[in-house]
Design an enzyme around this catalytic site. Structure first.
Site, PDB file in Angstrom:
ATOM      1  N   GLU A  29       0.797  -1.234   0.000  1.00 54.82           N
ATOM      2  CA  GLU A  29       0.000   0.000   0.000  1.00 54.82           C
ATOM      3  C   GLU A  29       0.832   1.288   0.000  1.00 54.82           C
ATOM      4  O   GLU A  29       0.603   2.186   0.807  1.00 54.82           O
ATOM      5  CB  GLU A  29      -0.987  -0.030   1.177  1.00 54.82           C
ATOM      6  N   GLU A  78      -6.057 -10.781  -1.486  1.00 56.08           N
ATOM      7  CA  GLU A  78      -6.910 -10.612  -0.293  1.00 56.08           C
ATOM      8  C   GLU A  78      -8.374 -10.581  -0.706  1.00 56.08           C
ATOM      9  O   GLU A  78      -9.130  -9.673  -0.356  1.00 56.08           O
ATOM     10  CB  GLU A  78      -6.538  -9.306   0.439  1.00 56.08           C
TER      11      GLU A  78
HETATM   12  O1  9MR Z   1      -7.564  -8.516   8.178  1.00 53.12           O
HETATM   13  C1  9MR Z   1      -6.679  -7.692   8.875  1.00 53.12           C
HETATM   14  C2  9MR Z   1      -7.295  -7.259  10.200  1.00 53.12           C
HETATM   15  O2  9MR Z   1      -7.488  -8.371  11.049  1.00 53.12           O
HETATM   16  C3  9MR Z   1      -6.397  -6.229  10.877  1.00 53.12           C
HETATM   17  O3  9MR Z   1      -7.043  -5.735  12.020  1.00 53.12           O
HETATM   18  C4  9MR Z   1      -6.084  -5.105   9.905  1.00 53.12           C
HETATM   19  C5  9MR Z   1      -5.077  -4.144  10.486  1.00 53.12           C
HETATM   20  O4  9MR Z   1      -3.838  -4.785  10.671  1.00 53.12           O
HETATM   21  O5  9MR Z   1      -5.512  -5.608   8.727  1.00 53.12           O
HETATM   22  C6  9MR Z   1      -6.359  -6.479   8.032  1.00 53.12           C
HETATM   23  O6  9MR Z   1      -5.709  -6.889   6.843  1.00 53.12           O
HETATM   24  C7  9MR Z   1      -5.373  -5.849   5.921  1.00 53.12           C
HETATM   25  C8  9MR Z   1      -4.116  -6.269   5.204  1.00 53.12           C
HETATM   26  O7  9MR Z   1      -3.097  -6.508   6.139  1.00 53.12           O
HETATM   27  C9  9MR Z   1      -3.671  -5.225   4.195  1.00 53.12           C
HETATM   28  N1  9MR Z   1      -4.741  -4.905   3.278  1.00 53.12           N
HETATM   29  C10 9MR Z   1      -5.996  -4.574   3.856  1.00 53.12           C
HETATM   30  C11 9MR Z   1      -6.441  -5.682   4.808  1.00 53.12           C
HETATM   31  C12 9MR Z   1      -7.810  -5.402   5.376  1.00 53.12           C
HETATM   32  O8  9MR Z   1      -7.744  -4.277   6.191  1.00 53.12           O
END
Ligand code: 9MR
Length: 373
Positions: A157, A262
């Protein structure tokens, strides 16, 4: 003697019949990984509650359906590198061990990300200090899992929605050179692991342009980058299928692999038309915003299945350039989308319901391969 012969032939017939029935059952038992085994890896993001279980229905389902796993949270800097001189590998080690034990393709997420940063990293302003952090962080983690983790999201990102570089601690300290540095360090630590740039809204035109520019600039500098990760936090009506198709074509033209990293599809109302996955956004919950607290209506379940079907048709069309499709979670109850961008809703974005039962979308996707290969 005749009696014994009859008994013997009866016995042999029973064994043959049982064997045959078992084979038929095995053949009929479909799974995501078997269905798409000649196309791409099929993965799931796992959190620590999932790989720490043993012998559960969920463990069996993960092993049966998926051949790849991604670390949902435990490799993020706030968990794995909470203080300058402290690494915490406990959960990441277990995640990797789970993957190795079950012979899964293991994807590491994520080395350099501005979000979920350990607080001490946020304070780094000086360029030498930032280079030292990146060296220590990337080399220590990638080295530890060398030969075990098959691919990494090296940078996550780094782009704004308009395709420009996001203002982060890394950009502030090092300018855009931090991108090449991150990839170089990862490639030095494990020359075999595949290295990805990963982001959301990657099918939107301005961001796509930015991502292509980013990859080209790394390639021009001779930096190893193996692939691009389109996160795939999508909805029933966005992005336009044509844009997904176009993005896959344009990313493939860069000569790198593409992963859908994802994947999930929200079925809930979208406050202010928020797309993407900016974890810092949140809005108020109410009944209009949470319309299916108890059950997903059939009409929406059907729409979800159709949407997954349409998306998978495009992904199959581009299968030669797609290495992996990973769902962001296993069942609906575990999805981050129950809490984003509004906390405490009931969402249904994945292929398995809260009881781990396959939804219509699961069957629809599998049926795309009926009669093929
Ligand atoms: O699914 C993840 C969630 O459990 C966490 O709280 C969050 C923050 O760390 O991140 C989520 O995963 C993210 C991923 O790492 C990067 N892309 C967006 C995803 C959804 O927020």
């Amino acid at each position: 003697m005749k009696f014994f012969k009859i008994i013997l032939s009866l016995f042999i017939s029973i064994i043959l019949l049982t064997n045959c029935t078992q084979k038929t059952i095995q053949k009929e038992q479909k799974s995501l990984k078997k269905t798409f085994e000649n196309d791409f890896y099929i993965g799931a993001a796992l959190n620590e509650f999932q790989f720490n279980k043993t012998d559960s229905v969920e463990t069996a389902l993960i092993i049966n359906e998926f051949n790849s796993i991604t670390a949902e949270n435990m490799m993020k800097s706030m968990h794995i590198h909470p203080q300058k001189d402290t690494f915490n590998f406990k959960q990441a080690d277990k995640f990797v061990a789970f993957g190795e034990k079950n012979n899964l393709f293991i994807h590491g997420h994520t080395l350099i990300w501005h979000s979920q940063l350990a607080p001490w990293i946020k304070e780094i302003k000086d360029s030498t200090e930032m280079v030292n952090f990146m060296k220590n962080h990337i080399q220590t983690i990638v080295n530890r899992y060398k030969g075990k983790v098959n691919s990494w999201d090296v940078v996550n990102e780094a782009l704004n929605d308009d395709g420009t570089l996001r203002k982060t601690v890394f950009l502030d300290a090092l300018g855009e050179d931090y991108l090449a540095l991150a990839f170089k360090l990862a490639a030095e630590a494990d020359p075999v692991a595949e290295l990805y740039y990963n982001d959301y809204s990657m099918a939107d035109a301005p961001k796509r342009k930015g991502a292509i520019k980013l990859v080209k600039s790394l390639q021009e500098k001779g930096v190893k980058i193996d692939g691009i990760g389109m996160q795939g936090h999508w909805g029933l009506n966005f992005p336009d299928l044509k844009e997904i198709d176009k993005s896959l074509t344009e990313y493939a033209a860069l000569g790198i692999k593409i992963s859908i990293t994802e994947l999930d599809i929200t079925v809930l109302p979208n406050p202010f038309e928020v797309h993407g996955a900016d974890v810092n956004m949140s809005f108020e919950n109410n009944e209009t915003m949470n319309p299916y607290p108890n059950k997903l209506p059939d009409s929406i379940n059907n729409k979800l299945a159709k949407r997954y079907e349409d998306i998978f048709k495009i992904l199959l069309k581009h299968k030669d350039n797609i290495s992996r499709i990973t769902f962001w979670g296993v069942n609906d109850g575990q999805s981050w989308l129950n809490n984003w961008p509004i906390n405490g809703r009931t969402n249904y974005p994945l292929l398995f319901d809260r009881e781990f039962k396959p939804k219509k979308a699961y069957k629809t996707i599998l049926s795309l391969k009926d009669g093929k290969e």
